[in-house]
Scaffold this motif. Structure first.
Motif, short mmCIF file in Angstrom:
data_model
loop_
_atom_site.label_atom_id
_atom_site.label_comp_id
_atom_site.label_asym_id
_atom_site.label_seq_id
_atom_site.Cartn_x
_atom_site.Cartn_y
_atom_site.Cartn_z
N CYS A 16 0.85 -1.19 0.00
CA CYS A 16 0.00 0.00 0.00
C CYS A 16 0.89 1.24 0.00
CB CYS A 16 -0.90 0.00 1.23
SG CYS A 16 -1.89 -1.49 1.40
N TYR A 17 0.55 2.21 -0.85
CA TYR A 17 1.41 3.38 -1.03
C TYR A 17 0.55 4.63 -1.11
CZ TYR A 17 5.27 6.24 -2.84
OH TYR A 17 6.25 7.19 -3.01
N GLU A 314 -4.06 -5.78 3.24
CA GLU A 314 -3.14 -5.16 4.20
C GLU A 314 -2.56 -6.26 5.08
OE1 GLU A 314 -5.02 -2.04 6.40
OE2 GLU A 314 -5.96 -1.16 4.63
N PHE A 354 0.99 -3.49 4.44
CA PHE A 354 0.69 -2.15 4.90
C PHE A 354 1.85 -1.70 5.80
CE2 PHE A 354 -1.11 1.08 7.62
CZ PHE A 354 -1.84 1.83 6.73
N ARG A 355 2.51 -0.69 5.44
CA ARG A 355 2.49 0.11 4.26
C ARG A 355 3.91 0.25 3.76
NH1 ARG A 355 0.29 5.73 6.22
NH2 ARG A 355 1.75 6.60 4.74
N GLY A 369 5.34 0.93 8.66
CA GLY A 369 5.40 0.18 7.41
C GLY A 369 6.69 -0.59 7.28
#
Length: 680
Positions: A16-17, A314, A354-355, A369
């Motif tokens: 996830c970005y 996630e 995540f993340r 993250g």
């Protein structure tokens, strides 16, 4: 049972970005390093409404256009999130009716996320507009492959009491019942003079003097909340299907008061789950030494019941916490890799961490993250890069293969929702669920979770040698007929206290317990009591093994044999019902039904498993300690060590670990948080 899958031959690993959080100068290096770590897919935009629509009706796509173009240059695919979990301040300020409210009417305000309601026509208008604009804009972008609707539906709160929700609930009940007479019967409103004489009198439950609303109304309220959330998701899914027809659609979570099975069947290509194993140590501190993060396997089994193969949108990669809650320590070396393979072992064919980098601002500044604030290499980066290299080699051997289990825990949404408020039933369910999962884990017997639904068939149930429907308080005639046929046909069904005494309305049937289950169980309940510190649960003993002890918990029912084919397997040894029946087994047709007049303890579960003869798939080729989980997908066996100490495995047949290429035979050591993936 759903047969939806992700439709890819290769395992998809990603992250996830949030390009809106970072200087554009970082993007190119970030995407380059993602690719080098073995990532192929990135989720973006699920909280970026203000970026896409900074003012009412003025749209701006340039920031994400540049970010997506940069990702595409590095060969990365993109999952676009619809940003409806975080409405912009201009919207909530101008239209406060879009905000959610507590049961007492206090309105939630702007400042966090998920502070809106699903029912507001104004909010639905704005959601429809932003989703349509985004779908049309990105429908042809070469990097975009799919969409995540909203983010974690019913997370933060699954109570909805805005004015719009009361109106929507009134419309829902009118559609469900047609007349007030039928509603009054379903809700038992003759009790305490609650009878409704006009539809305008019907509301969602509101505060009462003892905080004890009508339980039948409350059960319908939860059904409404689920239907309303699905309606909100449908609004978005339909737009994406229309305007971006070449993209798949999913959403993430596994939160309360939401029928994820119905939503997935009707709207999604596949289901997605958010896996944070360290939550388990927060929720259940008494079991940290026995289950720890291993408990999360049961949540993954829930996800697998929705989609046999699913996405983990996630995956926990670092220590977790908001600025004021949910403190979780850093994963020990090897744990992030272990949790990744835990998710994969249970059915994930796509997984995103995540993340990418820990946020430097906002509520989640402590939710770490893969990369730390300083953006320099760390052990989490190295560990996850190892996973990327491994899955690049073996991922295609796993993808698409089904989880294998010979026993299943049965669930249904009626009982899940009804038990939330029922203080007699809720602790039974939690105790039994925990006991069954722990005992099966210790015996290395993989387990499925199966939800009883209108679409469930006898063939769905007959896949399993045994089914555990521990406390089916609500038992409908349709489900009872299906279970009757399962047992008659040769299956083993195991049930526990408080079974079968309510109908679908949550009202008690005027027939002996266990209600519609009495025929196949071969018993009735003669007497019962809740147990507590002043009324302790009775001891018991097995009748077939030299009177060995058996523990009970929380509730005790005294059973009475009603069938010639039923036999008493255990009797109570204390309290006023000492010497009376605690556990029965009934031969019914070609199968067997067990009934325990209590919550299931681990001791009781082990005793039953000893007698029904379900074997671990480890038998004949490997001997495993209790610290190791065994999971099977097709011809792939996963061995996962949840201990911080090395453990000894004894291979009775030579095998090869796909991850390392090592040949294993006889005694072998598995490192702390170590993983073996073996093709058999």
């Amino acid at each position: 049972m759903s047969t939806k899958s992700l439709g890819s031959d290769s395992f998809q690993l990603g992250v996830c970005y949030y390009p809106e959080h970072w200087s554009e100068q970082l993007w190119d290096d970030d995407f380059r390093r993602m690719k080098e770590m073995g990532f192929s897919i990135v989720r973006v935009a699920e909280f970026a409404w203000t970026i896409f629509e900074p003012e009412d009706g003025r749209f701006a796509f340039d920031l994400f256009d540049r970010a997506l173009d940069t990702a595409h240059r590095h060969g990365l695919k993109i999952i676009m999130g619809t940003p409806t979990a975080t409405p912009p301040a201009w919207l909530t300020h101008r239209y406060p009716e879009v905000l959610n409210a507590r049961p007492d009417g206090v309105v939630y305000r702007h400042g966090q996320r998920r502070h809106y309601n699903y029912s507001s026509p104004v909010y639905r208008f704005y959601c429809e507009r932003i989703v349509r604009r985004m779908a049309r804009h990105y429908s042809e972008h070469p990097a975009v492959v799919g969409w995540q609707i909203d983010n974690e539906l019913n997370c933060e709160t699954n109570d909805f009491h805005s004015d719009a929700d009361h109106i929507a609930f009134r419309q829902w009940t009118r559609k469900q019942y047609g007349t007030l007479d039928k509603l009054n019967v379903a809700w038992g409103t003759v009790f305490w003079s609650q009878t409704y004489t006009d539809w305008e009198q019907v509301f969602l439950t509101r505060p009462t003097p003892s905080n004890s609303p009508n339980p039948h109304q409350l059960l319908d309220e939860k059904r409404f909340i689920s239907d309303n959330a699905i309606s909100f998701a449908r609004l978005q899914a339909d737009i994406i299907r229309e305007d971006a027809p070449n993209h798949w659609v999913t959403t993430n979570g596994l939160f309360g008061r939401l029928d994820n099975h119905e939503m997935t069947d009707e709207l999604l290509n596949f289901f997605s789950y958010d896996s944070y194993p360290q939550f388990s140590s927060l929720e259940d501190p008494d079991h940290r030494e026995s289950l720890r993060d291993r408990k999360w396997s049961l949540s993954l089994s829930e996800s697998r019941s929705v989609s046999p193969q699913f996405c983990v949108m996630e995956q926990q990669s670092g220590p977790g916490g908001w600025v004021n809650q949910m403190e979780m320590p850093a994963p020990r070396p090897g744990q992030a890799r272990l949790w990744t393979y835990q998710s994969i072992a249970h059915g994930a064919d796509m997984l995103l961490y995540f993340r990418w980098r820990t946020a430097t601002m906002g509520t989640e500044i402590y939710w770490h993250g893969i990369n730390d604030y300083h953006n320099r290499p760390n052990r989490r980066v190295r560990e996850i890069a190892q996973v990327g290299e491994e899955l690049g080699r073996i991922g295609s051997l796993i993808t698409g293969k089904s989880f294998q289990a010979s026993i299943a825990l049965l669930e249904d949404y009626d009982n899940v929702w009804d038990s939330e408020f029922d203080v007699w039933v809720r602790p039974l369910r939690w105790k039994s669920r925990d006991s069954w999962h722990k005992a099966l884990q210790e015996r290395h017997i993989p387990v499925d979770v199966v939800y009883m639904r209108e679409s469930t068939t006898l063939e769905d149930l007959q896949r399993y040698e045994a089914l555990v429907y521990a406390h089916a308080t609500i038992l409908t005639t349709e489900r009872a007929a299906l279970l009757d046929a399962y047992v008659k046909g040769g299956g083993t069904l195991i049930m526990g206290a408080r079974t079968g005494y309510k109908d679908q309305r949550g009202q008690c049937r005027m027939i002996p317990f266990p209600g519609l289950a009495a025929d196949w169980c071969g018993i009735t309940v003669e007497d019962f009591t809740l147990c507590n510190a002043n009324y302790p649960a009775a001891g018991a003993q097995w009748n077939d093994s030299g009177l060995s002890p058996l523990s009970t918990a929380i509730f005790n029912e005294v059973l009475s044999v009603e069938s010639e084919t039923a036999e008493i397997m255990a009797t109570y040894t204390s309290e006023y019902y000492s010497g009376q029946a605690a556990l029965s087994r009934n031969r019914y047709g070609q199968g067997t039904a067990w009934y325990l007049g209590s919550a299931f303890t681990e001791e009781a579960v082990h005793g039953i498993l000893d007698r029904i003869g379900i074997a671990s798939p480890a038998e004949g080729w490997v001997e495993l300690p209790k610290q190791v989980e065994l999971a099977i997908r097709g011809d792939i066996a996963f061995l996962l060590n949840y201990s911080q100490e090395p453990v000894q495995l004894n291979f009775l047949q030579p095998v090869t670990d796909l991850l390392s290429g090592n040949r294993l035979s006889e005694l072998s050591e598995l490192s702390p948080y170590g993983v073996l993936v073996i093709q058999r």
